[in-house]
Design a protein around this motif. Sequence first.
Motif, PDB file in Angstrom:
ATOM      1  N   ALA A  67      71.468   8.543  46.209  1.00 13.87           N
ATOM      2  CA  ALA A  67      71.775   8.220  44.873  1.00 13.87           C
ATOM      3  C   ALA A  67      71.929   9.454  43.956  1.00 13.87           C
ATOM      4  O   ALA A  67      72.860   9.192  43.275  1.00 13.87           O
ATOM      5  CB  ALA A  67      70.198   7.506  44.320  1.00 13.87           C
ATOM      6  N   ALA A  68      71.267  10.734  44.275  1.00 13.43           N
ATOM      7  CA  ALA A  68      71.722  11.778  43.540  1.00 13.43           C
ATOM      8  C   ALA A  68      72.984  12.265  44.020  1.00 13.43           C
ATOM      9  O   ALA A  68      73.757  12.481  43.128  1.00 13.43           O
ATOM     10  CB  ALA A  68      70.776  12.814  43.938  1.00 13.43           C
ATOM     11  N   ARG A  69      73.617  12.162  45.214  1.00 17.46           N
ATOM     12  CA  ARG A  69      74.938  12.414  45.770  1.00 17.46           C
ATOM     13  C   ARG A  69      75.980  11.583  45.054  1.00 17.46           C
ATOM     14  O   ARG A  69      76.882  12.029  44.749  1.00 17.46           O
ATOM     15  CB  ARG A  69      74.953  12.263  47.205  1.00 17.46           C
ATOM     16  N   GLY A  70      75.625  10.261  44.815  1.00 19.51           N
ATOM     17  CA  GLY A  70      76.320   9.330  44.222  1.00 19.51           C
ATOM     18  C   GLY A  70      76.680   9.458  42.943  1.00 19.51           C
ATOM     19  O   GLY A  70      77.434   8.743  42.252  1.00 19.51           O
ATOM     20  N   VAL A 123      52.215  22.145  55.831  1.00 17.85           N
ATOM     21  CA  VAL A 123      51.177  22.191  54.649  1.00 17.85           C
ATOM     22  C   VAL A 123      51.643  23.584  53.509  1.00 17.85           C
ATOM     23  O   VAL A 123      51.249  23.415  52.568  1.00 17.85           O
ATOM     24  CB  VAL A 123      49.756  22.413  54.933  1.00 17.85           C
ATOM     25  N   ARG A 124      52.308  24.560  54.351  1.00 18.87           N
ATOM     26  CA  ARG A 124      52.614  25.745  53.544  1.00 18.87           C
ATOM     27  C   ARG A 124      53.704  25.543  52.536  1.00 18.87           C
ATOM     28  O   ARG A 124      53.827  26.002  51.665  1.00 18.87           O
ATOM     29  CB  ARG A 124      52.679  27.006  54.336  1.00 18.87           C
ATOM     30  N   ILE A 125      54.850  25.006  53.274  1.00 19.63           N
ATOM     31  CA  ILE A 125      56.138  25.099  52.488  1.00 19.63           C
ATOM     32  C   ILE A 125      56.337  23.519  51.568  1.00 19.63           C
ATOM     33  O   ILE A 125      57.255  23.835  50.875  1.00 19.63           O
ATOM     34  CB  ILE A 125      57.147  25.189  53.347  1.00 19.63           C
ATOM     35  N   VAL A 126      55.763  22.546  51.918  1.00 21.79           N
ATOM     36  CA  VAL A 126      55.930  21.302  51.259  1.00 21.79           C
ATOM     37  C   VAL A 126      55.609  21.306  49.744  1.00 21.79           C
ATOM     38  O   VAL A 126      56.214  20.716  49.096  1.00 21.79           O
ATOM     39  CB  VAL A 126      55.173  19.823  52.054  1.00 21.79           C
ATOM     40  N   PRO A 127      54.397  21.866  49.519  1.00 19.73           N
ATOM     41  CA  PRO A 127      54.132  21.766  47.937  1.00 19.73           C
ATOM     42  C   PRO A 127      55.235  22.534  47.272  1.00 19.73           C
ATOM     43  O   PRO A 127      55.594  21.889  45.977  1.00 19.73           O
ATOM     44  CB  PRO A 127      52.916  22.663  47.931  1.00 19.73           C
ATOM     45  N   ASP A 128      55.557  23.624  47.473  1.00 21.47           N
ATOM     46  CA  ASP A 128      56.671  24.345  46.597  1.00 21.47           C
ATOM     47  C   ASP A 128      58.099  23.484  46.878  1.00 21.47           C
ATOM     48  O   ASP A 128      58.631  23.201  45.773  1.00 21.47           O
ATOM     49  CB  ASP A 128      57.069  25.780  47.175  1.00 21.47           C
ATOM     50  N   MET A 129      58.361  22.953  47.923  1.00 29.31           N
ATOM     51  CA  MET A 129      59.646  22.081  48.286  1.00 29.31           C
ATOM     52  C   MET A 129      59.427  20.796  47.100  1.00 29.31           C
ATOM     53  O   MET A 129      60.525  20.411  46.498  1.00 29.31           O
ATOM     54  CB  MET A 129      59.795  21.390  49.413  1.00 29.31           C
ATOM     55  N   ALA A 130      58.318  20.007  47.003  1.00 31.78           N
ATOM     56  CA  ALA A 130      58.115  19.273  46.131  1.00 31.78           C
ATOM     57  C   ALA A 130      58.149  19.333  44.727  1.00 31.78           C
ATOM     58  O   ALA A 130      58.608  18.788  44.093  1.00 31.78           O
ATOM     59  CB  ALA A 130      56.552  18.434  46.426  1.00 31.78           C
ATOM     60  N   ARG A 131      57.595  20.749  44.405  1.00 31.60           N
ATOM     61  CA  ARG A 131      57.696  21.157  42.994  1.00 31.60           C
ATOM     62  C   ARG A 131      59.275  21.383  42.741  1.00 31.60           C
ATOM     63  O   ARG A 131      59.643  20.939  41.576  1.00 31.60           O
ATOM     64  CB  ARG A 131      57.071  22.690  42.851  1.00 31.60           C
ATOM     65  N   GLN A 132      59.978  22.170  43.594  1.00 35.40           N
ATOM     66  CA  GLN A 132      61.529  22.162  43.258  1.00 35.40           C
ATOM     67  C   GLN A 132      62.182  21.101  43.278  1.00 35.40           C
ATOM     68  O   GLN A 132      63.054  20.788  42.189  1.00 35.40           O
ATOM     69  CB  GLN A 132      62.138  23.162  44.446  1.00 35.40           C
ATOM     70  N   LEU A 133      61.784  19.749  43.977  1.00 30.61           N
ATOM     71  CA  LEU A 133      62.506  18.491  43.626  1.00 30.61           C
ATOM     72  C   LEU A 133      62.181  17.945  42.446  1.00 30.61           C
ATOM     73  O   LEU A 133      63.026  17.584  41.380  1.00 30.61           O
ATOM     74  CB  LEU A 133      62.224  17.630  44.779  1.00 30.61           C
ATOM     75  N   ASP A 185      58.304   6.516  56.327  1.00 33.77           N
ATOM     76  CA  ASP A 185      58.454   5.797  55.130  1.00 33.77           C
ATOM     77  C   ASP A 185      59.019   6.705  53.928  1.00 33.77           C
ATOM     78  O   ASP A 185      59.888   6.456  53.199  1.00 33.77           O
ATOM     79  CB  ASP A 185      57.296   5.047  54.744  1.00 33.77           C
ATOM     80  N   CYS A 186      58.172   7.907  53.881  1.00 36.78           N
ATOM     81  CA  CYS A 186      58.472   8.899  52.882  1.00 36.78           C
ATOM     82  C   CYS A 186      60.029   9.326  53.150  1.00 36.78           C
ATOM     83  O   CYS A 186      60.495   9.613  52.012  1.00 36.78           O
ATOM     84  CB  CYS A 186      57.416   9.909  52.808  1.00 36.78           C
ATOM     85  N   GLY A 187      60.194   9.770  54.321  1.00 41.65           N
ATOM     86  CA  GLY A 187      61.492  10.235  54.662  1.00 41.65           C
ATOM     87  C   GLY A 187      62.494   9.359  54.098  1.00 41.65           C
ATOM     88  O   GLY A 187      63.444   9.684  53.580  1.00 41.65           O
ATOM     89  N   ALA A 188      62.391   8.105  54.488  1.00 40.73           N
ATOM     90  CA  ALA A 188      63.302   6.968  53.885  1.00 40.73           C
ATOM     91  C   ALA A 188      63.605   6.730  52.481  1.00 40.73           C
ATOM     92  O   ALA A 188      64.616   6.825  52.018  1.00 40.73           O
ATOM     93  CB  ALA A 188      62.885   5.650  54.500  1.00 40.73           C
ATOM     94  N   ARG A 189      62.529   6.830  51.746  1.00 40.83           N
ATOM     95  CA  ARG A 189      62.587   6.932  50.230  1.00 40.83           C
ATOM     96  C   ARG A 189      63.060   8.401  49.602  1.00 40.83           C
ATOM     97  O   ARG A 189      63.901   8.305  48.699  1.00 40.83           O
ATOM     98  CB  ARG A 189      61.131   6.837  49.761  1.00 40.83           C
ATOM     99  N   LEU A 190      63.031   9.358  50.586  1.00 38.57           N
ATOM    100  CA  LEU A 190      63.632  10.614  50.011  1.00 38.57           C
ATOM    101  C   LEU A 190      65.185  10.561  50.351  1.00 38.57           C
ATOM    102  O   LEU A 190      66.156  10.945  49.507  1.00 38.57           O
ATOM    103  CB  LEU A 190      63.017  11.945  50.765  1.00 38.57           C
ATOM    104  N   GLU A 191      65.442   9.750  51.423  1.00 34.57           N
ATOM    105  CA  GLU A 191      66.884   9.581  51.955  1.00 34.57           C
ATOM    106  C   GLU A 191      67.570   8.611  50.614  1.00 34.57           C
ATOM    107  O   GLU A 191      68.546   9.189  50.181  1.00 34.57           O
ATOM    108  CB  GLU A 191      67.132   8.865  53.181  1.00 34.57           C
ATOM    109  N   GLN A 192      66.910   7.718  50.398  1.00 32.80           N
ATOM    110  CA  GLN A 192      67.449   6.872  49.287  1.00 32.80           C
ATOM    111  C   GLN A 192      67.806   7.595  47.860  1.00 32.80           C
ATOM    112  O   GLN A 192      68.684   7.542  47.340  1.00 32.80           O
ATOM    113  CB  GLN A 192      66.673   5.577  48.885  1.00 32.80           C
ATOM    114  N   ALA A 202      65.619  16.907  48.309  1.00 34.55           N
ATOM    115  CA  ALA A 202      65.460  15.480  48.725  1.00 34.55           C
ATOM    116  C   ALA A 202      65.761  15.571  50.323  1.00 34.55           C
ATOM    117  O   ALA A 202      64.977  15.170  51.022  1.00 34.55           O
ATOM    118  CB  ALA A 202      65.998  14.389  48.243  1.00 34.55           C
ATOM    119  N   HIS A 203      67.011  15.994  50.714  1.00 36.28           N
ATOM    120  CA  HIS A 203      67.352  16.045  52.014  1.00 36.28           C
ATOM    121  C   HIS A 203      66.383  17.092  52.961  1.00 36.28           C
ATOM    122  O   HIS A 203      66.110  16.832  53.893  1.00 36.28           O
ATOM    123  CB  HIS A 203      68.790  16.638  51.986  1.00 36.28           C
ATOM    124  N   SER A 204      66.201  18.248  52.038  1.00 36.12           N
ATOM    125  CA  SER A 204      65.186  19.085  52.861  1.00 36.12           C
ATOM    126  C   SER A 204      63.796  18.640  53.063  1.00 36.12           C
ATOM    127  O   SER A 204      63.168  18.663  54.305  1.00 36.12           O
ATOM    128  CB  SER A 204      65.143  20.482  52.168  1.00 36.12           C
TER     129      SER A 204
END
Length: 128
Positions: A83-86, A32-42, A72-79, A58-60
Amino acid sequence: MSLHYHLIDPAVLMNAAGDDEAGFAELLAMFVRIVPDMARQLRDAVEQARGADVAQHAHSLKSCMSLVGAFDCGARLEQLERAARGGTPEAAAGFDELHELILAVLAEALGCYAATTRIPGLVTPDIV
């Protein structure tokens, strides 16, 4: 942890913590401490169409989501990552919905953390 969760599976995190309640709380606090910043960066990377950064963030985040059983959220982030890598122009399509899902996972994890910290004798890590 008797609450019912829809987006996360605390048992996955408890397993990662070796069934140690203090370790569980520490890992959850870290989440809960790191995810907000990671989401903002994404979000920033998506808004600025920086494909390599979108893939990296997205990978992180996908790894973090798997830690708390938010598959479910992880699978959507993997998609999104694929897509971004491609270099798919539609990589960011539906990102607002995915971002809302990330925030909902975070809210559920915060609720789990709040419930967990009420366990008698459990050391409560600080969330900054």
